[in-house]
Write a protein that holds these residues in place. Structure first.
Motif, PDB file in Angstrom:
ATOM      1  N   LEU A 158       0.829  -1.207   0.000  1.00 19.35           N
ATOM      2  CA  LEU A 158       0.000   0.000   0.000  1.00 19.35           C
ATOM      3  C   LEU A 158       0.861   1.254   0.000  1.00 19.35           C
ATOM      4  O   LEU A 158       0.545   2.242  -0.670  1.00 19.35           O
ATOM      5  CB  LEU A 158      -0.933  -0.005   1.218  1.00 19.35           C
ATOM      6  N   GLU A 159       1.943   1.232   0.754  1.00 22.97           N
ATOM      7  CA  GLU A 159       2.838   2.397   0.768  1.00 22.97           C
ATOM      8  C   GLU A 159       3.441   2.629  -0.613  1.00 22.97           C
ATOM      9  O   GLU A 159       3.621   3.771  -1.049  1.00 22.97           O
ATOM     10  CB  GLU A 159       3.946   2.209   1.804  1.00 22.97           C
ATOM     11  N   ALA A 160       3.726   1.558  -1.326  1.00 17.12           N
ATOM     12  CA  ALA A 160       4.408   1.672  -2.608  1.00 17.12           C
ATOM     13  C   ALA A 160       3.515   2.151  -3.742  1.00 17.12           C
ATOM     14  O   ALA A 160       3.998   2.751  -4.715  1.00 17.12           O
ATOM     15  CB  ALA A 160       5.022   0.321  -2.982  1.00 17.12           C
ATOM     16  N   CYS A 161       2.216   1.913  -3.658  1.00 20.80           N
ATOM     17  CA  CYS A 161       1.350   2.143  -4.819  1.00 20.80           C
ATOM     18  C   CYS A 161       1.028   3.619  -5.014  1.00 20.80           C
ATOM     19  O   CYS A 161       1.162   4.445  -4.107  1.00 20.80           O
ATOM     20  CB  CYS A 161       0.065   1.329  -4.698  1.00 20.80           C
ATOM     21  N   ASP A 162       0.567   3.938  -6.234  1.00 20.42           N
ATOM     22  CA  ASP A 162       0.093   5.285  -6.548  1.00 20.42           C
ATOM     23  C   ASP A 162      -1.417   5.407  -6.377  1.00 20.42           C
ATOM     24  O   ASP A 162      -1.919   6.452  -5.946  1.00 20.42           O
ATOM     25  CB  ASP A 162       0.457   5.645  -7.993  1.00 20.42           C
ATOM     26  N   ILE A 163      -2.141   4.350  -6.729  1.00 24.71           N
ATOM     27  CA  ILE A 163      -3.603   4.349  -6.647  1.00 24.71           C
ATOM     28  C   ILE A 163      -4.049   2.987  -6.131  1.00 24.71           C
ATOM     29  O   ILE A 163      -3.587   1.949  -6.624  1.00 24.71           O
ATOM     30  CB  ILE A 163      -4.256   4.595  -8.028  1.00 24.71           C
ATOM     31  N   PHE A 164      -4.952   2.986  -5.145  1.00 25.33           N
ATOM     32  CA  PHE A 164      -5.568   1.734  -4.733  1.00 25.33           C
ATOM     33  C   PHE A 164      -6.905   1.619  -5.442  1.00 25.33           C
ATOM     34  O   PHE A 164      -7.731   2.535  -5.387  1.00 25.33           O
ATOM     35  CB  PHE A 164      -5.772   1.657  -3.217  1.00 25.33           C
ATOM     36  N   ILE A 165      -7.126   0.486  -6.104  1.00 30.51           N
ATOM     37  CA  ILE A 165      -8.336   0.317  -6.913  1.00 30.51           C
ATOM     38  C   ILE A 165      -8.969  -1.034  -6.643  1.00 30.51           C
ATOM     39  O   ILE A 165      -8.292  -2.066  -6.714  1.00 30.51           O
ATOM     40  CB  ILE A 165      -8.009   0.494  -8.419  1.00 30.51           C
ATOM     41  N   GLN A 166     -10.237  -1.017  -6.289  1.00 29.08           N
ATOM     42  CA  GLN A 166     -10.958  -2.276  -6.062  1.00 29.08           C
ATOM     43  C   GLN A 166     -12.469  -2.037  -6.189  1.00 29.08           C
ATOM     44  O   GLN A 166     -13.113  -1.653  -5.219  1.00 29.08           O
ATOM     45  CB  GLN A 166     -10.637  -2.862  -4.694  1.00 29.08           C
TER      46      GLN A 166
ATOM     47  N   ASN B  81      -4.040  10.711 -14.819  1.00 26.53           N
ATOM     48  CA  ASN B  81      -3.601  11.907 -15.537  1.00 26.53           C
ATOM     49  C   ASN B  81      -3.414  13.120 -14.639  1.00 26.53           C
ATOM     50  O   ASN B  81      -3.142  14.218 -15.140  1.00 26.53           O
ATOM     51  CB  ASN B  81      -4.599  12.249 -16.652  1.00 26.53           C
ATOM     52  N   SER B  82      -3.538  12.937 -13.315  1.00 26.74           N
ATOM     53  CA  SER B  82      -3.399  14.082 -12.425  1.00 26.74           C
ATOM     54  C   SER B  82      -2.690  13.699 -11.132  1.00 26.74           C
ATOM     55  O   SER B  82      -3.326  13.261 -10.163  1.00 26.74           O
ATOM     56  CB  SER B  82      -4.772  14.684 -12.099  1.00 26.74           C
ATOM     57  N   ALA B  83      -1.375  13.868 -11.111  1.00 28.36           N
ATOM     58  CA  ALA B  83      -0.608  13.610  -9.887  1.00 28.36           C
ATOM     59  C   ALA B  83      -1.050  14.538  -8.747  1.00 28.36           C
ATOM     60  O   ALA B  83      -1.153  14.085  -7.591  1.00 28.36           O
ATOM     61  CB  ALA B  83       0.885  13.760 -10.158  1.00 28.36           C
ATOM     62  N   PRO B  84      -1.338  15.824  -9.008  1.00 30.83           N
ATOM     63  CA  PRO B  84      -1.809  16.692  -7.914  1.00 30.83           C
ATOM     64  C   PRO B  84      -3.105  16.200  -7.280  1.00 30.83           C
ATOM     65  O   PRO B  84      -3.277  16.270  -6.060  1.00 30.83           O
ATOM     66  CB  PRO B  84      -2.003  18.052  -8.595  1.00 30.83           C
ATOM     67  N   LEU B  85      -4.027  15.703  -8.107  1.00 32.14           N
ATOM     68  CA  LEU B  85      -5.289  15.205  -7.565  1.00 32.14           C
ATOM     69  C   LEU B  85      -5.065  13.934  -6.750  1.00 32.14           C
ATOM     70  O   LEU B  85      -5.684  13.749  -5.685  1.00 32.14           O
ATOM     71  CB  LEU B  85      -6.278  14.940  -8.703  1.00 32.14           C
TER      72      LEU B  85
END
Length: 367
Positions: free
Chosen positions: A262-270, A329-333
């Motif tokens: 979880l720490e490593a990921c950019d987005i959690f999706i499920q 497409n949005s690192a800030p978001l």
């Protein structure tokens, strides 16, 4: 003035396998013990090898009706001078509450199930209603099923959300170190799912959505952690092959270091089809990760759409695709949703909050 009765709790569960129930049971036992509450954990089967609960007692339930368990639980109650039982899921609640009534002590029953059929009137649920004294739902969504479907008295029903350990918010340095330790490229846009491989977790919808981006965003990669039957794994593998996204998907199998992933990921999706609560979404927020999930069950009590993540309808790959398009497409978001999620989880879904709510209910029952 009468002094409050000191709690001596018997925690009972029917099995300790992968899933949120095992996590909650383990955390509840540890949390009660940390508060110096005498606690005896008991399971109706041998736990999975990775389960670590000190002094766990095991009774072996055989298929069919096991009235012998009632007498074994009575013996445990008397041996440890127990004054409250907390039972998780229907069969442990049934046998434990009958044993409790015959010993003159109260049973608190926590309902975990995602399967909606478990919240329909039947003989087992009728007996639980008769013999247990307090009823805990893991979400307000499930509370409505207890009161409407099972007709449990509202004044005896409670909601206790699951909780997570809250550590320091991850930094670029800690994330990069974790990625290096896990062998994940630092420039990869990493998606993560953690849940068993059955259709109810919605992995098939994630895979279909992912396939729409791999040609234009080769840095995308989905990791799916969790186990399932050979048929469930084969079904997902065949879908990956059909979509021609083999190089963008990794099946991790069952993991015992979920917080690192979880720490490593950019987005959690499920995009789960159904969830009673969804502890993994709490754990993702505790690691300040933006979440894509479905507006079902207890998830909508954890994730605030367009604030800590994006909620979509269940069984809708197109909706998952649209949500993915926004976040990849949005690192800030992503950063904003993650920080909002961390704040929300820290305030409302800590492990301490969960255990404190349980002890309040337990004290209410015995006093």
């Amino acid at each position: 003035m009468t002094l409050p009765i000191q709690l001596r709790v018997l925690e009972i569960v029917q099995s300790l396998e992968k899933g949120g129930r095992t996590t909650r049971f383990t955390d509840t036992v540890a949390g009660l013990r940390a508060q110096k509450v005498f606690t005896v954990p008991l399971c109706f089967s041998e736990p999975e090898p990775w389960v670590n609960i000190p002094e766990l007692e095991v009774l072996h339930k055989t298929p069919g009706i096991n009235w012998k368990l009632v007498f074994q639980i009575r013996k445990t109650i008397k041996n440890h001078n127990i004054n409250l039982i907390h039972a998780h899921c229907e069969f442990s609640q049934l046998y434990a509450s009958i044993a409790g009534v015959t010993c003159g002590i109260k049973t608190v029953a926590t309902f975990h199930r995602s399967d909606l059929s478990k919240y329909q009137p039947n003989m087992v649920n009728t007996l639980i209603k008769l013999f247990a004294s307090h009823f805990v739902a893991v979400s307000h969504d499930r509370l409505s099923l207890l009161t409407k479907n099972l007709k449990l008295p509202l004044n005896k029903c409670h909601v206790v959300h699951g909780g997570s350990v809250i550590e320091k918010k991850p930094t670029v340095v800690t994330i990069n170190k974790t990625r290096t330790d896990l062998g994940i490229p630092l420039d990869q846009l990493m998606l993560l799912s953690i849940g068993h491989l059955g259709e109810i977790k919605g992995h098939q919808d994630t895979l279909i959505a992912l396939s729409k981006f791999t040609q234009t965003m080769p840095e995308l990669h989905l990791y799916i952690a969790g186990d399932g039957s050979a048929q469930e794994k084969q079904k997902l593998t065949e879908l990956v092959n059909k979509l021609k996204i083999n190089e963008y998907v990794t099946f991790l199998g069952q993991i015992n270091n979920a917080f690192s992933w979880l720490e490593a990921c950019d987005i959690f999706i499920q995009p789960s089809v159904e969830e009673a609560f969804g502890l993994v979404f709490v754990e993702a927020g505790a690691k300040a990760k933006p979440v894509i999930a479905t507006a079902v069950g207890g998830i909508k009590e954890i994730i605030v759409s367009k604030e800590t993540g994006l909620l979509v309808p269940p069984s809708s790959p197109k909706a998952v695709e649209n949500a993915l398009a926004i976040l990849i497409n949005s690192a800030p978001l992503r950063k904003q949703y993650g920080e909002n999620g961390y704040k929300r989880i820290s305030e409302y879904f800590s492990l301490t909050n969960m255990v404190n709510k349980y002890t309040d209910i337990f004290n209410q029952a015995v006093n």
